[in-house]
Design a protein around this motif. Sequence first.
Motif, PDB file in Angstrom:
ATOM      1  N   LYS A  69       0.903  -1.184   0.095  1.00  0.00           N
ATOM      2  CA  LYS A  69      -0.074   0.019  -0.093  1.00  0.00           C
ATOM      3  C   LYS A  69       0.838   1.221   0.011  1.00  0.00           C
ATOM      4  O   LYS A  69       0.114   2.535  -0.307  1.00  0.00           O
ATOM      5  CB  LYS A  69      -1.032  -0.013   1.314  1.00  0.00           C
ATOM      6  CG  LYS A  69      -2.356  -1.002   1.233  1.00  0.00           C
ATOM      7  CD  LYS A  69      -3.109  -0.895   2.115  1.00  0.00           C
ATOM      8  CE  LYS A  69      -4.624  -1.351   1.866  1.00  0.00           C
ATOM      9  NZ  LYS A  69      -5.336  -1.377   2.889  1.00  0.00           N
ATOM     10  N   ASP A  95      -2.349   2.563  -4.570  1.00  0.00           N
ATOM     11  CA  ASP A  95      -3.718   2.719  -4.002  1.00  0.00           C
ATOM     12  C   ASP A  95      -4.587   1.505  -4.367  1.00  0.00           C
ATOM     13  O   ASP A  95      -5.777   1.417  -4.087  1.00  0.00           O
ATOM     14  CB  ASP A  95      -4.274   3.868  -4.270  1.00  0.00           C
ATOM     15  CG  ASP A  95      -3.514   5.000  -3.234  1.00  0.00           C
ATOM     16  OD1 ASP A  95      -3.096   4.871  -2.306  1.00  0.00           O
ATOM     17  OD2 ASP A  95      -3.372   6.496  -3.772  1.00  0.00           O
ATOM     18  N   ASN A  96      -3.869   0.951  -5.529  1.00  0.00           N
ATOM     19  CA  ASN A  96      -4.741  -0.055  -6.264  1.00  0.00           C
ATOM     20  C   ASN A  96      -4.166  -1.249  -6.213  1.00  0.00           C
ATOM     21  O   ASN A  96      -3.094  -1.630  -7.142  1.00  0.00           O
ATOM     22  CB  ASN A  96      -5.328   0.485  -7.642  1.00  0.00           C
ATOM     23  CG  ASN A  96      -5.896   1.759  -7.481  1.00  0.00           C
ATOM     24  OD1 ASN A  96      -7.114   1.961  -6.960  1.00  0.00           O
ATOM     25  ND2 ASN A  96      -5.380   2.744  -8.326  1.00  0.00           N
TER      26      ASN A  96
END
Length: 237
Positions: free
Chosen positions: A139, A143-144
């Motif tokens: 992370k 963010d994905n």
Amino acid sequence: MNVLALAEAWWAQHSIHLDQEPPGDRFGTIMVEGDTHSMPLRMVAIGDSMIAGCGVDDQAHGFAPDLAIVFSCVLNHSVTWESHGRLGATIRRVRYRLLPEVEGGADLLVLCAGSNDLMARRSLGEWRTDLASTIDEAKTLSDNIIVFSAGQLYRSPSLGKALRQVIEHMTDEQTAASKAICEQKQVLFLDMTHEDVHADQERFYAHDNFHPSDYGYSYMAECTATMAGDWLKARLG
């Protein structure tokens, strides 16, 4: 593990010759004609032999570039991809060795591990701890995040029936634990252990009857696009 499964495990350890990591660049760009975005999306894939492309003759035919191809189609956006994978990598190696190789952030980060943890008979407690920590560290890069379950080792034609049954039970336990952790961490978990991703069995496996072939990787990537398409559009579209 029963006596027959132990015997089959010993035989497999001494008889199966796994395809090694193929040559070729572990990075590239999939260009989409008419893409109006200023920059391609950056996809980083990290994991075991699936990410290392074992089973094909060149990295260009592996799972990571195939994912980049289908993701670029789903999003209508060019994608640069890079892979950080190692044959035999456990989630612990992903955490301590492969994640630190990634420089800078990524628009999308793919984690693929678990099969080697099963083969090494690492405990569920170890798996939970390392997966949770790996996601936390991932992370900081993106963010994905997409987390793949272990592969379908219990279907491998190179393994004995009793051993496959034991592995199937272990896989189910690991998959359930992974799903719970990913829900807690709010990342996308793709359960590939129970999806019908094998299509044509004779074409799915590579020379070693263990890893996917180029057809196998391409088919799995298409399945991934179907499973993750809406999520991708919502996050990156």
